[in-house]
Write a protein that holds these residues in place. Sequence first.
Motif, PDB file in Angstrom:
ATOM      1  N   LYS A 309       0.851  -1.196   0.000  1.00  0.00           N
ATOM      2  CA  LYS A 309       0.000   0.000   0.000  1.00  0.00           C
ATOM      3  C   LYS A 309       0.885   1.244   0.000  1.00  0.00           C
ATOM      4  O   LYS A 309       2.017   1.219   0.507  1.00  0.00           O
ATOM      5  CB  LYS A 309      -0.949   0.008   1.196  1.00  0.00           C
ATOM      6  N   PRO A 310       0.389   2.343  -0.555  1.00  0.00           N
ATOM      7  CA  PRO A 310       1.220   3.545  -0.705  1.00  0.00           C
ATOM      8  C   PRO A 310       1.773   4.079   0.608  1.00  0.00           C
ATOM      9  O   PRO A 310       2.895   4.585   0.646  1.00  0.00           O
ATOM     10  CB  PRO A 310       0.261   4.562  -1.350  1.00  0.00           C
ATOM     11  N   GLU A 311       1.001   3.942   1.687  1.00  0.00           N
ATOM     12  CA  GLU A 311       1.434   4.501   2.976  1.00  0.00           C
ATOM     13  C   GLU A 311       2.745   3.892   3.464  1.00  0.00           C
ATOM     14  O   GLU A 311       3.509   4.535   4.196  1.00  0.00           O
ATOM     15  CB  GLU A 311       0.338   4.298   4.034  1.00  0.00           C
ATOM     16  N   GLN A 312       2.992   2.646   3.090  1.00  0.00           N
ATOM     17  CA  GLN A 312       4.233   2.000   3.513  1.00  0.00           C
ATOM     18  C   GLN A 312       5.454   2.702   2.910  1.00  0.00           C
ATOM     19  O   GLN A 312       6.534   2.692   3.504  1.00  0.00           O
ATOM     20  CB  GLN A 312       4.215   0.525   3.111  1.00  0.00           C
ATOM     21  N   LEU A 313       5.280   3.303   1.745  1.00  0.00           N
ATOM     22  CA  LEU A 313       6.386   4.037   1.123  1.00  0.00           C
ATOM     23  C   LEU A 313       6.788   5.233   1.976  1.00  0.00           C
ATOM     24  O   LEU A 313       7.974   5.524   2.134  1.00  0.00           O
ATOM     25  CB  LEU A 313       6.005   4.506  -0.282  1.00  0.00           C
ATOM     26  N   ASP A 314       5.784   5.921   2.511  1.00  0.00           N
ATOM     27  CA  ASP A 314       6.093   7.079   3.369  1.00  0.00           C
ATOM     28  C   ASP A 314       6.918   6.647   4.569  1.00  0.00           C
ATOM     29  O   ASP A 314       7.883   7.322   4.946  1.00  0.00           O
ATOM     30  CB  ASP A 314       4.796   7.746   3.835  1.00  0.00           C
ATOM     31  N   ASP A 315       6.533   5.525   5.165  1.00  0.00           N
ATOM     32  CA  ASP A 315       7.275   4.997   6.318  1.00  0.00           C
ATOM     33  C   ASP A 315       8.706   4.649   5.911  1.00  0.00           C
ATOM     34  O   ASP A 315       9.666   4.994   6.607  1.00  0.00           O
ATOM     35  CB  ASP A 315       6.559   3.753   6.855  1.00  0.00           C
ATOM     36  N   ASN A 316       8.867   3.980   4.781  1.00  0.00           N
ATOM     37  CA  ASN A 316      10.196   3.583   4.324  1.00  0.00           C
ATOM     38  C   ASN A 316      11.072   4.787   4.032  1.00  0.00           C
ATOM     39  O   ASN A 316      12.257   4.820   4.415  1.00  0.00           O
ATOM     40  CB  ASN A 316      10.092   2.721   3.055  1.00  0.00           C
TER      41      ASN A 316
END
Length: 339
Positions: A309-316
């Motif tokens: 999901k896109p939100e995981q990119l922000d975390d990474n």
Amino acid sequence: MHINDHNPLPSYLPAADRYDQMKYRNCGKSGLKLPEISLGLWHNFGHNADLTLGRKILRRAFDLGICHFDLANNYGPPFGSAEENFGRILQKDFLPYRDELLISSKAGWDMWPGPYGNFGSRKYLIASCDQSLKRMGLDYVDVFYHHRPDPNTPMEETMGALDQLVRQGKALYVGISQYNAEDTAKAYGILKSLGTPLLIHQPRYSMLDRWVENGLMDILGEKGVGSIAFSPLEQGMLTDKYLKGIPADSRAAKDGRYLNAGKLAPEKLEMVSRLNDIALERGQTLAQMAIAWLLKDPRITSVLVGVSKPEQLDDNVTAIKNTEFSIEEASQIKTILGA
């Protein structure tokens, strides 16, 4: 993979500040820069996935300055479908930005039946690259890798095929994946003699899988070859997902090929829990710290992540804000890892 036609995504205009969100590193001694975080399409882009979600993931990645998308001929399922779906999304959203993108593919694993659809022969590599270009609708890929060592094909043939792809204009750069230190040095020498530099090595590397530290990273540093680490989160082990056991909706519960109960043994989970405590003290999630741990080594050019999901990119991507480790932190982590 399907598009939700009842709720199509609006036309895509990337974030104007996308390159301010990311840091970039030169790939070895080359002039090519990679984002510190790159996006892999190994999972979640096959025909069994939702193309609308895939488009959202790719859009969010580019908005965050992740301009490197990594594929392979057999990513799916079925084989080839990730490249097909990426090609569809490329046509819809990213074609005007092709020259801002670094697109890579690979061949080396089983792809089609018969003796010419696997490993490292010239016939397989060149045919596979041609197929990949057609699936993605591209004239060339930026990087083409040999996906794994082939003990039965002379390395001169395999490296010669990579050199030929560059000379044919089908790839701008070439790389290798999962080669050990000795074979990497040999591949580097062969390619150098042909006049096509070895740009990059893509090894599996995480805090829990450190085989590259036994000579490979030294060779890459010495030769000026870049590196991009895949599986940095050890298929989810280095996240908070398994701190309290195996969730019913997790990949480990559904598909034991990648992460099984053996890897999630109590002693491993205890180790992960202790690492998580250090991450929290650093103000990071465990995933962020695991990525930062790799990026602390300047010989690592980029860390390859896969998300659902896109939100995981922000975390990474937040991991790049703190890749420094104090002497005490490094010592604690090495003790936990048994390094």
